[in-house]
Design a protein around this motif. Structure first.
Motif, short mmCIF file in Angstrom:
data_model
loop_
_atom_site.label_atom_id
_atom_site.label_comp_id
_atom_site.label_asym_id
_atom_site.label_seq_id
_atom_site.Cartn_x
_atom_site.Cartn_y
_atom_site.Cartn_z
N ASP A 7 43.39 -4.46 -21.75
CA ASP A 7 43.21 -5.86 -21.35
C ASP A 7 42.91 -6.04 -19.86
O ASP A 7 43.45 -6.92 -19.21
N ARG A 9 40.23 -7.19 -18.56
CA ARG A 9 39.59 -8.49 -18.36
C ARG A 9 40.63 -9.61 -18.25
O ARG A 9 40.58 -10.44 -17.36
N GLY A 10 41.58 -9.62 -19.16
CA GLY A 10 42.63 -10.64 -19.13
C GLY A 10 43.49 -10.54 -17.88
O GLY A 10 43.84 -11.55 -17.27
N ARG A 11 43.81 -9.32 -17.50
CA ARG A 11 44.61 -9.15 -16.28
C ARG A 11 43.86 -9.61 -15.05
O ARG A 11 44.45 -10.20 -14.14
N GLU A 13 41.60 -11.99 -15.01
CA GLU A 13 41.62 -13.46 -15.07
C GLU A 13 42.92 -14.02 -14.50
O GLU A 13 42.90 -14.95 -13.68
N TYR A 14 44.04 -13.50 -14.98
CA TYR A 14 45.34 -13.99 -14.52
C TYR A 14 45.55 -13.73 -13.04
O TYR A 14 46.05 -14.59 -12.31
N HIS A 47 33.39 -6.30 -15.57
CA HIS A 47 33.72 -7.46 -16.39
C HIS A 47 33.12 -8.78 -15.88
O HIS A 47 32.87 -9.68 -16.68
N PRO A 57 34.97 -17.17 -18.25
CA PRO A 57 34.84 -15.98 -19.11
C PRO A 57 34.34 -16.34 -20.51
O PRO A 57 34.64 -17.39 -21.05
N ARG A 97 45.60 -21.06 -24.84
CA ARG A 97 45.25 -20.87 -23.43
C ARG A 97 45.44 -22.15 -22.61
O ARG A 97 44.82 -22.32 -21.58
N LEU A 100 46.58 -21.59 -18.90
CA LEU A 100 45.48 -20.96 -18.19
C LEU A 100 44.37 -21.98 -17.93
O LEU A 100 43.82 -22.04 -16.83
#
Length: 189
Positions: A7, A9-11, A13-14, A47, A57, A97, A100
């Protein structure tokens, strides 16, 4: 953290949202985002094209969801009903989400260049919906009107959804409520 950690990409983003909130969008670097996520700058650029894109994203995938939902919808549905079905499907994908999305919109609202990028994203969604409706046989003016009206409803519903403190009221419910409101506004007496 390892180079191939899950993950990424998710990390990213956060991490970006945390840094944009703490230090501001302008003052945050790609290097800082990657470090916060425990990744390298090279991984970041695998990414995302740049630090703006972290806030947008999966736009192509979301367009595909809209296109496929309209394409799959029953031929018996009106263009407005097909757009409604597509936006409800999209809403279901965003449901988990909310926080977020709330943080993302706060960053976007503070920066005109990000607002411009958000408008470009919505324009691409409108074109996707319009094209899908036209492939179903809807004339261009009606297809454009259904797409634009649907997105106006979605934007209104999305703003209500991220502003609410009620976690039980889903984005899909807000979308349905906003479509009902639009119908009442244009109902003939």
């Amino acid at each position: 953290m390892g180079r191939w950690a899950p993950d990424a990409r998710g990390r990213l983003e956060y991490a970006a949202l945390e840094l944009y909130t703490e230090a501001g969008f302008e003052r945050t670097t790609v290097k800082e985002i990657a470090q916060r996520a425990g990744l390298t700058e090279r991984t970041f650029f695998r990414h995302f094209a740049d630090k703006r894109e972290v806030l947008f994203p999966g736009n192509r995938q979301l367009q595909e969801v809209l296109e496929q939902a309209v394409t799959r919808s029953s031929a018996a549905l009106t263009p407005a009903e097909a757009v409604t079905a597509a936006l409800l499907e999209l809403s279901g994908l965003m449901e988990d989400r909310r926080e977020l999305a709330r943080r993302r919109q706060t960053v976007i609202a503070a920066h005109p260049e990000l607002q411009e990028r958000e408008l470009a994203k919505l324009a691409s969604w409108s074109q996707t919906l319009t094209d899908a409706l036209m492939r179903r046989g809807t004339a261009q003016p009606e297809a454009r009107l259904a797409a634009e009206a649907g997105l106006a409803v979605f934007k209104t519903a999305f703003e209500s959804w991220i502003a609410t403190a009620d976690p039980q009221h889903t984005l899909g419910q807000f979308v349905g409520d906003a479509f009902d409101d639009l119908g009442r506004l244009f109902a003939r007496s």
